[in-house]
Design a protein around this motif. Structure first.
Motif, PDB file in Angstrom:
ATOM      1  N   ILE A 166      -8.676   9.545  -2.860  1.00 55.44           N
ATOM      2  CA  ILE A 166      -8.595   8.784  -4.116  1.00 55.44           C
ATOM      3  C   ILE A 166      -7.945   7.447  -3.829  1.00 55.44           C
ATOM      4  O   ILE A 166      -6.890   7.395  -3.179  1.00 55.44           O
ATOM      5  N   ALA A 167      -8.584   6.381  -4.307  1.00 54.84           N
ATOM      6  CA  ALA A 167      -8.059   5.036  -4.070  1.00 54.84           C
ATOM      7  C   ALA A 167      -7.832   4.339  -5.393  1.00 54.84           C
ATOM      8  O   ALA A 167      -8.725   4.314  -6.247  1.00 54.84           O
ATOM      9  N   GLY A 221      -2.313  -3.806 -11.895  1.00 57.22           N
ATOM     10  CA  GLY A 221      -2.192  -3.282 -13.253  1.00 57.22           C
ATOM     11  C   GLY A 221      -1.711  -1.836 -13.273  1.00 57.22           C
ATOM     12  O   GLY A 221      -0.975  -1.416 -14.164  1.00 57.22           O
ATOM     13  N   PHE A 222      -2.091  -1.063 -12.257  1.00 58.28           N
ATOM     14  CA  PHE A 222      -1.705   0.343 -12.224  1.00 58.28           C
ATOM     15  C   PHE A 222      -0.205   0.526 -12.096  1.00 58.28           C
ATOM     16  O   PHE A 222       0.301   1.625 -12.297  1.00 58.28           O
ATOM     17  N   GLU A 223       0.468  -0.543 -11.727  1.00 52.38           N
ATOM     18  CA  GLU A 223       1.917  -0.414 -11.616  1.00 52.38           C
ATOM     19  C   GLU A 223       2.636  -1.134 -12.743  1.00 52.38           C
ATOM     20  O   GLU A 223       3.698  -0.708 -13.183  1.00 52.38           O
ATOM     21  N   SER A 224       2.012  -2.234 -13.209  1.00 49.80           N
ATOM     22  CA  SER A 224       2.725  -3.056 -14.181  1.00 49.80           C
ATOM     23  C   SER A 224       2.440  -2.647 -15.622  1.00 49.80           C
ATOM     24  O   SER A 224       3.319  -2.696 -16.466  1.00 49.80           O
ATOM     25  N   ALA A 269      -4.405   6.749  -1.986  1.00 49.83           N
ATOM     26  CA  ALA A 269      -3.840   5.471  -1.561  1.00 49.83           C
ATOM     27  C   ALA A 269      -3.828   4.535  -2.746  1.00 49.83           C
ATOM     28  O   ALA A 269      -4.772   4.508  -3.538  1.00 49.83           O
ATOM     29  N   PHE A 270      -2.749   3.761  -2.873  1.00 51.45           N
ATOM     30  CA  PHE A 270      -2.625   2.864  -4.004  1.00 51.45           C
ATOM     31  C   PHE A 270      -2.203   1.496  -3.483  1.00 51.45           C
ATOM     32  O   PHE A 270      -1.183   1.358  -2.810  1.00 51.45           O
ATOM     33  N   MET A 326       0.839  -1.189   0.000  1.00 50.04           N
ATOM     34  CA  MET A 326       0.000   0.000   0.000  1.00 50.04           C
ATOM     35  C   MET A 326       0.876   1.242   0.000  1.00 50.04           C
ATOM     36  O   MET A 326       1.763   1.376   0.844  1.00 50.04           O
ATOM     37  N   GLN A 327       0.616   2.119  -0.937  1.00 49.93           N
ATOM     38  CA  GLN A 327       1.348   3.393  -0.941  1.00 49.93           C
ATOM     39  C   GLN A 327       0.356   4.511  -0.651  1.00 49.93           C
ATOM     40  O   GLN A 327      -0.696   4.583  -1.283  1.00 49.93           O
ATOM     41  N   VAL A 328       0.719   5.349   0.285  1.00 51.33           N
ATOM     42  CA  VAL A 328      -0.187   6.445   0.649  1.00 51.33           C
ATOM     43  C   VAL A 328       0.498   7.766   0.355  1.00 51.33           C
ATOM     44  O   VAL A 328       1.627   8.001   0.795  1.00 51.33           O
ATOM     45  N   ASP A 329      -0.182   8.598  -0.413  1.00 52.48           N
ATOM     46  CA  ASP A 329       0.319   9.957  -0.679  1.00 52.48           C
ATOM     47  C   ASP A 329      -0.617  10.901   0.055  1.00 52.48           C
ATOM     48  O   ASP A 329      -1.704  11.215  -0.421  1.00 52.48           O
TER      49      ASP A 329
END
Lengths: 333, 296
Positions: B127-128, B133-136, A16-17, A7-10
């Motif tokens: 925002i989530a 896929g968003f990275e690869s 959050a990603f 999990m990456q949080v900005d």
């Protein structure tokens, strides 16, 4: 589940990603899919909120306010970085001479009144207007006003300063580093971000401008001094022509002519309703002839029976009668 | 108006020669979501073709006129139905583009929820992004960046915690499909200062199917990614740390050029010539005035 690792949080973007998640098999229905998305979304939002609400907050009227850290995601800029402006003439001089800027206090002690006054602005320390007496120097002329001279000097200094400021701005413009508020003020545009060209006035418009301004004067611009090269107005501004009141030499009877003209015009318009004299006369004559010939025949055929003779009604033919067709031609049977 | 730190892009929403009803609602709803920071053009624009070499001049002109550095261009054709092209500008020239098709669109009006939860206009959203896929996948990475810029709102330093009420959720289903939805937030009491978050879908929600995309070329990218903070990475010179004494600094004194130095006080009395003149005067007594004293 190693969710925390992926999990990456900005926090600056409240984003959050989760890069670790993937759908092993696509859920069968749309609702299920949405449900899963929201479920995962909730987790991520919760993670951001955890970090967010733990920030030190200050109490405000509307609610707690936190100071967000700057965003960590690197995004491209939308405009280029502002260019550094070139140093002004004073800055160059100060650098060469080694003059450092000293911080000055806003209030200064005024010896004369013994109070603390502003360094500049209303009720300031060394105001030029406050001096009541100026001692005359040996170099002063007899009739000169030293107060006026001081004011003139101040004005000159201000003008010089302004001139220098504009010269500095010109240098800045050359280096394309003009601050936005000055650029806006210079071009006076309502829309931001535009470099509007000055409005171009066409040659015809410029030619008409003098005429437009002239109509504002009482005499319609007739006696205005014309610039060299300016042409006379295209058409006479007067739209009505009045005849002279008194008939002078050689004028003749202009008024009579005018009224005659008007009358003829009116007649011409209504002529279809007015009697055509010639036609009426010839018709009458024809009828008369016919009657005479008929009478002759009748006389020969019939005995001299008395026939009532109807009187012929003749109405006087008036020229220019305006009555509508009510004129009956004399009819004789 | 260029500034050191940038606070979010203004968006221009416009359409092409042919649009569908669905696309119109999509564009309108995006406009609603971004009310203060976007401009909506309602006319049909024939000459806007972002992916073609000549077709971007109109866009660049609009961008300059409205000061919008991002645009959403909607168009509909048989080959590309319900098409959205989202693009970014650098210095009013096209920086990058991404083209998506809209499917399974559900408008804001079709969602039923408690009206008290409705997010306020202009509130900063959460925002989530979900999915590897968003990275690869490169296109998805690009789309993620673009969606972030489109929806994040204004970059602010101070945030009122009572005002957080919306969240956008983007899920990467496959290498070319993203499910996008907009939710309101319900903050529930939990035992700690951090409330428990609950997402309630308020719409709009749609699937974005990746079509074409164009990344910026390297030179342009490098220039756009320059930030003001890049330069001051200077190592502090002549400063060292000592365990016993703490911070130690080295000072280098250049040779003094006595002839060129500026004297700190230019007091008239201190000038050598004047001093010497005085001395000479005193020495000579009532000597003629015109004699200037001192040899330099």
């Amino acid at each position: 589940m190693e969710e925390a690792r992926t999990m990456q949080v900005d926090l600056g973007n409240l984003m959050a990603f989760d890069s670790g998640h993937h759908f092993p098999s696509l859920p069968s229905s749309r609702e299920e899919l949405i449900e899963k998305c929201l479920e995962k979304g909730t987790e991520l939002v919760q993670a951001v909120a955890d970090a967010l609400f733990n920030l030190p907050s200050t109490e405000d009227v509307d609610g707690p306010i936190v100071k967000l850290p700057p965003p960590t995601t690197k995004l491209p800029r939308e405009k280029h970085l502002p260019k550094p402006k070139p140093p002004t003439k004073w800055e160059l001089f100060a650098k060469a001479k080694g003059i450092k800027n000293r911080k000055k206090d806003k209030v200064v002690y005024d010896e004369q009144t013994g109070t603390w006054k502003r360094r500049y602005g209303y009720d300031r320390v060394n105001d030029d207007r406050d001096v009541p007496i100026l001692e005359a120097k040996a170099t002063d002329e007899v009739g000169s006003d030293p107060f006026a001279e001081r004011r003139a000097e101040k004005k000159k200094r201000v003008e010089k300063q302004n001139k220098n400021r504009l010269q500095n701005l010109k240098q800045v413009v050359k280096a394309h580093a003009l601050p936005s508020h000055i650029q806006l003020a210079a071009t006076a545009l309502p829309i931001t971000g535009t470099q509007a060209a000055p409005k171009k006035v066409s040659k015809d418009e410029l030619g008409n401008v003098a005429g437009l301004a002239a109509t504002a004067t009482a005499s319609g611009g007739k006696f205005d001094k014309k610039l060299p090269g300016e042409k006379k107005p295209k058409h006479e501004q007067k739209h009505r022509k009045f005849l002279p009141v008194a008939e002078g030499k050689g004028q003749g009877s202009k008024e009579k002519e005018q009224t005659d003209r008007v009358l003829n015009k009116l007649l011409a318009k209504n002529s279809h309703e007015i009697l055509n004299v010639d036609k009426a006369v010839s018709m009458y004559n024809v009828k008369k002839e016919k009657k005479r010939s008929k009478q002759k025949r009748d006389d020969s055929s019939n005995s001299s029976k008395l026939k009532p003779q109807k009187k012929v009604q003749k109405k006087p033919f008036k020229k220019g009668s305006a009555k509508k067709g009510s004129e009956k031609k004399g009819k004789s049977k | 108006m260029s500034s050191q730190v940038e606070t979010g892009r203004k968006t221009l929403i416009l359409q092409g020669m042919k649009t569908s009803g669905l696309l119109n609602s999509v564009l309108t709803e995006i406009y609603h979501l971004k009310k203060e920071s976007s401009v909506r053009y309602t006319r049909k624009n024939d000459n806007v073709r972002p992916f073609e070499s000549g077709g971007e001049t109109s866009l660049e002109f609009f961008s300059q006129k409205t000061d919008c550095s991002m645009f959403v261009f909607g168009s509909h054709s048989k080959k590309r139905p319900d098409n959205l092209i989202i693009g970014r500008m650098y210095d009013h020239h096209i920086y990058d583009l991404v083209e998506v098709g809209v499917e399974n669109f559900k408008s804001m009006e079709s969602f039923v929820y408690d009206k008290k939860l409705a997010p306020k206009m202009g509130s900063k959203p959460f925002i989530a992004f979900i999915g590897e896929g968003f990275e690869s996948v490169e296109e998805l990475k690009h789309l993620k960046e673009v969606l972030l810029e489109l929806f994040r709102g204004e970059v602010v330093e101070n945030l009122n915690l009572a005002g957080v009420d919306r969240a956008y959720v983007c899920t990467a289903l496959s290498s070319n499909r993203v499910v996008f939805t907009h939710c309101a937030l319900r903050l529930k009491k939990s035992g700690t200062i951090v409330p428990r978050m609950e997402l309630v879908e308020v719409g709009p929600s749609m699937d974005l199917v990746l079509r074409r995309h164009r990344l910026p070329n390297d030179g342009l990218r490098k220039e756009a990614m320059k930030t003001a903070a890049d330069k001051p990475k200077k190592k502090e010179k002549n400063v060292g740390r000592d365990v016993i004494q703490g911070k130690i600094g080295k000072v280098y004194i250049p040779d003094q050029q006595l002839g060129d130095m500026n004297l700190p006080n230019k007091a008239k009395g201190v000038k050598r010539e004047r001093r010497e003149a005085k001395m000479n005067k005193q020495a000579n007594g009532h000597a003629p005035k015109k004699q200037k004293g001192g040899s330099n």
